[in-house]
Design an enzyme around this catalytic site. Sequence first.
Site, PDB file in Angstrom:
ATOM      1  N   HIS A  24      48.703  30.248  45.524  1.00 31.80           N
ATOM      2  CA  HIS A  24      48.238  31.596  45.346  1.00 31.80           C
ATOM      3  C   HIS A  24      48.360  32.394  46.725  1.00 31.80           C
ATOM      4  CE1 HIS A  24      46.731  31.730  41.049  1.00 31.80           C
ATOM      5  NE2 HIS A  24      46.495  30.444  41.379  1.00 31.80           N
TER       6      HIS A  24
ATOM      7  N   HIS B 281      52.132  25.455  42.810  1.00 34.46           N
ATOM      8  CA  HIS B 281      50.708  26.192  42.380  1.00 34.46           C
ATOM      9  C   HIS B 281      50.236  26.434  43.596  1.00 34.46           C
ATOM     10  CE1 HIS B 281      47.743  26.993  39.179  1.00 34.46           C
ATOM     11  NE2 HIS B 281      47.533  27.771  40.207  1.00 34.46           N
TER      12      HIS B 281
ATOM     13  N   GLU C 185      41.216  24.883  32.250  1.00 35.65           N
ATOM     14  CA  GLU C 185      40.663  24.744  33.513  1.00 35.65           C
ATOM     15  C   GLU C 185      39.083  24.632  33.189  1.00 35.65           C
ATOM     16  OE1 GLU C 185      41.366  27.950  36.083  1.00 35.65           O
ATOM     17  OE2 GLU C 185      40.766  26.894  37.665  1.00 35.65           O
TER      18      GLU C 185
ATOM     19  N   HIS D  93      47.603  29.246  33.343  1.00 33.42           N
ATOM     20  CA  HIS D  93      46.180  28.491  33.605  1.00 33.42           C
ATOM     21  C   HIS D  93      45.437  28.398  32.188  1.00 33.42           C
ATOM     22  CE1 HIS D  93      46.923  30.187  37.502  1.00 33.42           C
ATOM     23  NE2 HIS D  93      45.983  29.155  38.264  1.00 33.42           N
TER      24      HIS D  93
HETATM   25 ZN   LIG Z   1      45.713  28.814  40.150  1.00 31.39          ZN
END
Ligand SMILES: [Zn+2]
Length: 314
Positions: free
Chosen positions: A14, A12, A185, A182
Site C-alpha cells: 500500500h 501487495h 483477514e 482483502h
Molecule cells: Zn493490504
Amino acid sequence: MCIMTTGLADLHRHIDGSLRMQTVLELANERGLDLPQPFGFSPNMGLEQALAQFAFTLRLLDTEEALERVAGEICEDATAEGVTTLELRFAPQLHGRGLAGVDDFVDATLRGIDGRAGLLLCGLYGESPEVLETLVECAAERPGVVGIDLAGGPLPGHGHGMADYRAAFVRAGELGLGRTVHAGEGRPPAEIRAAVETLCADRLGHATTILRDPAVVELVRERGLTIEACITSNMQVGAIASCAAHPLPRWIESGLKVCICTDNTLLSATTLPAELEVALGIEGVDQEMIEQTIAFAHAAAFTRTGRSEHPHEV
Ligand SMILES: [Zn+2]
C-alpha cells in the site's frame, strides 16, 4: 538468505503505508502536523486500530506532488530490496478530494511509478458501489492501472456489502483488469468464498482463515488463485497469534498458491527480504518453499493484456 531467483516480487504494498520515514517527517513538517503517538503498527493492535494509522499518512498525501514523489520513492526502495516485479495500490478517493480527485491522483501516482510497477486501485468495504465503478472507469483509460482491490474490512454499520460491488468487479474483468480482495483477514472463510464467487477474485489478500473450511480451500485451489500473505501485518492486526503461527507451510502442502508480500513497509517497519526471513522462521518452511512462493508471485502479477480470459466468471 541466499535467493536463487533473479529477482523478488511484491504484489501487495500500500502506497499510504509504505512511505519513507524521512519523507513522512518532511511532509508533516510542511503541513504543520505532529506524528501520532504511537506511530506505526504494534503487535496485536487489531485491524481497526491499524487502519486508523492511515488517517495520518493520508493527510500527508493530499497533493499530486506528494503522491508522485512517494510512489517514485517506493519504487526505488523496492528495487533496492531486489524486487523486480512490483504492484502498488492505493485508494485515490481518500486523498482529500473524494471522487473528484480520482483521475488526477491516479495520474500523479502513475507519473511517480514511471513504468516501474503495476498500479491497483482500492475500493473500501462499506463504500458506495459508485466509488468502485468510478475507479474501474478511471482504470479503463489508463494501461498503467493493472487491477482493482477491495480493502479495509467490513463493519456492522456498513450499508453496502460485497454483492453491491459485483457489477464493478465484473466490468473490471471485461476490461482485462486483475481483481484482488482483502478477504478472510482473521474473519470467517465464508468471506473468502464470497470474494471468489461474488467478486470473481483472481487473487486473495491475507485469507488467514482459509484452512477452517476445506471446501473453500478446494475452491481456491481448483481456480488456481494465489494468496497474498503479509505475515508481519497479519500478526500486528491480530489475524494470526504470532508470525510463527502463520499457516503458510500448510497452505503449500494443501496445494494452495501463495506469495509473500509486505503490505505496508513503513507502518510494519518491514521490507520484502525481511518478510521472506520471517517466513523462513516458520516451522516447516524451507528455502525451496520460499523459492516456490517467489515463483508464484511472479506468475500471479497482473497485466492488462494477460488477464482477458476469466473462465470462472459465468
Ligand atoms: Zn493490504
